[in-house]
Design an enzyme around this catalytic site. Sequence first.
Site, PDB file in Angstrom:
ATOM      1  N   ASP A 215      -7.195  -3.874   5.632  1.00  0.00           N
ATOM      2  CA  ASP A 215      -6.383  -3.480   4.349  1.00  0.00           C
ATOM      3  C   ASP A 215      -4.892  -4.491   4.273  1.00  0.00           C
ATOM      4  OD1 ASP A 215      -4.612  -2.240   2.367  1.00  0.00           O
ATOM      5  OD2 ASP A 215      -5.343  -0.267   2.609  1.00  0.00           O
ATOM      6  N   LYS A 240      -0.447  -3.238  -6.246  1.00  0.00           N
ATOM      7  CA  LYS A 240       0.742  -3.334  -5.627  1.00  0.00           C
ATOM      8  C   LYS A 240       1.594  -4.843  -5.684  1.00  0.00           C
ATOM      9  CE  LYS A 240      -0.455   0.681  -4.053  1.00  0.00           C
ATOM     10  NZ  LYS A 240      -0.174   1.972  -4.783  1.00  0.00           N
TER      11      LYS A 240
HETATM   12  N1  PLP Z   1      -3.976   0.909   0.266  1.00  0.00           N
HETATM   13  C1  PLP Z   1      -2.909   0.914   0.631  1.00  0.00           C
HETATM   14  C2  PLP Z   1      -2.177   0.666   2.174  1.00  0.00           C
HETATM   15  C3  PLP Z   1      -2.162   1.761  -0.236  1.00  0.00           C
HETATM   16  O1  PLP Z   1      -0.615   1.989  -0.205  1.00  0.00           O
HETATM   17  C4  PLP Z   1      -2.840   2.346  -1.381  1.00  0.00           C
HETATM   18  C5  PLP Z   1      -2.377   2.778  -2.621  1.00  0.00           C
HETATM   19  O2  PLP Z   1      -0.722   3.327  -2.378  1.00  0.00           O
HETATM   20  C6  PLP Z   1      -4.201   1.977  -1.556  1.00  0.00           C
HETATM   21  C7  PLP Z   1      -5.036   1.167  -0.500  1.00  0.00           C
HETATM   22  C8  PLP Z   1      -4.930   2.314  -2.567  1.00  0.00           C
HETATM   23  O3  PLP Z   1      -4.740   1.517  -3.971  1.00  0.00           O
HETATM   24  P1  PLP Z   1      -4.942   2.071  -5.317  1.00  0.00           P
HETATM   25  O4  PLP Z   1      -3.768   3.177  -5.607  1.00  0.00           O
HETATM   26  O5  PLP Z   1      -4.805   0.921  -6.005  1.00  0.00           O
HETATM   27  O6  PLP Z   1      -6.033   2.803  -5.749  1.00  0.00           O
END
Ligand code: PLP
Length: 421
Positions: A215, A240
């Site tokens: 991630d 983000k």
């Molecule tokens: N991965 C991380 C590190 C995150 O901070 C977030 C959301 O805050 C996500 C994944 C999930 O993304 P989304 O909110 O676009 O579904």
Amino acid sequence: MYLTAQARRLMQLGQKFHLPYFANARLIATTQTVHGFREQDPSFATRIIHGAQEPEQWSDGNPVVMPISLTTTFKQPAPGKFLSYEYSRLNNPSRNTVERVVASLEGAKYGLAYGSGMAAITTVFNLLSPGDHIVSSVDLYGGTSIYLKQVADRLNIKTTFVADVTDPANIEKAITGNTRLVWMETPSNPGLKMVDIEKVAEIVRRRKDVLLAIDNTFLSPYFQRPLELGADIVMNSATKYLNGHSDVLMGMLLTSNDGVHDRLRFLQRTIGAVPSPFECYLLNRGMKTLPVRMRQHMENGLAVARFLENHPSVERVLHPGLPSHPQHELAQRQCYGHSGMVTFFLKGGKDECRAFVKGLKVVILGESLGGYESLVKIPALMPETYQLDVPVNLIRLAVGLEYVGDLIADLDQALRAVRSS
Ligand code: PLP
């Protein structure tokens, strides 16, 4: 003066073609290595603007800006025959464009777009079957952690959450005969722990049937490119930094593995958690300024981290760009920089944390990160289902693009208010 490879190339061009502009090559190119991190490829900025989106590829007239293809269906020349597209859940010109753009940024052969980061993440988990096993980390985005504990677990896909993923040996120990996926976040949310991607990839490669997925949300491909380091799949919550304007929910998966791509593409089409063409347009627009934004997030984030580190009301600050970060050396070796993410521990408990965020006037109390606005969050005070096992005094700051003097003044006055409350 240390000269980057890029600086040398520009200076040679300048000498060859007598270009006064390139007399400044030292200045232009030496800024590509910043705060001791890896040397960035300056052409990243060109790729994000021109790569995979030539005006000729769209409709008549060669529009410079990608059109939004709202159509859900495409005229067929004959039954069972299709031109480039069939039906927009399967394939859409706007979505395909952002998929190609982000793939080129991560150095991937393939990109796949989803309706949110979680839609992308859960698609990766859908590669697994009942009885399979995942290795992940205790320090993990709450949504991912909840899915693994409450959904995947129910489907008999069990996860081992490793307590300390900063030591690759702990990840190796957690891998069993049934392990099919190692899922890591680096830097992690909210602990900003770094995983040595190259070392973990080496461990995972010893087993042909295990994939390593990273991630990359906290850094974006501008500051970290896990495929270069041996990962099989990269996930970005495009909500983000990639989009950067807090007005799009999207997720991206990137891979160069043909077989993995085919399976992910099948799942993307079958599950159907795809973004709308309008969101794809907004993401493509937002991404154009990624390098400029990320550099400023880094400058502002570091300045805020240094300020907090010297503040009497602050117990400890975590920022991979600070020498005090336990994996500062790894961060500099692995990443091209760090974003605006800063984690710190306030002296005190829940009451002090509440008083601190109440006192903020510029920084907004709110979920998410990666937008131009500065946001603050206290993970331990989240609604119960989202609560992680984190210290009560841990505060997560997503430092935005405001004038950093205003941000520091705001944090300072809020910290003073805590002391006098
Ligand atoms: N991965 C991380 C590190 C995150 O901070 C977030 C959301 O805050 C996500 C994944 C999930 O993304 P989304 O909110 O676009 O579904």
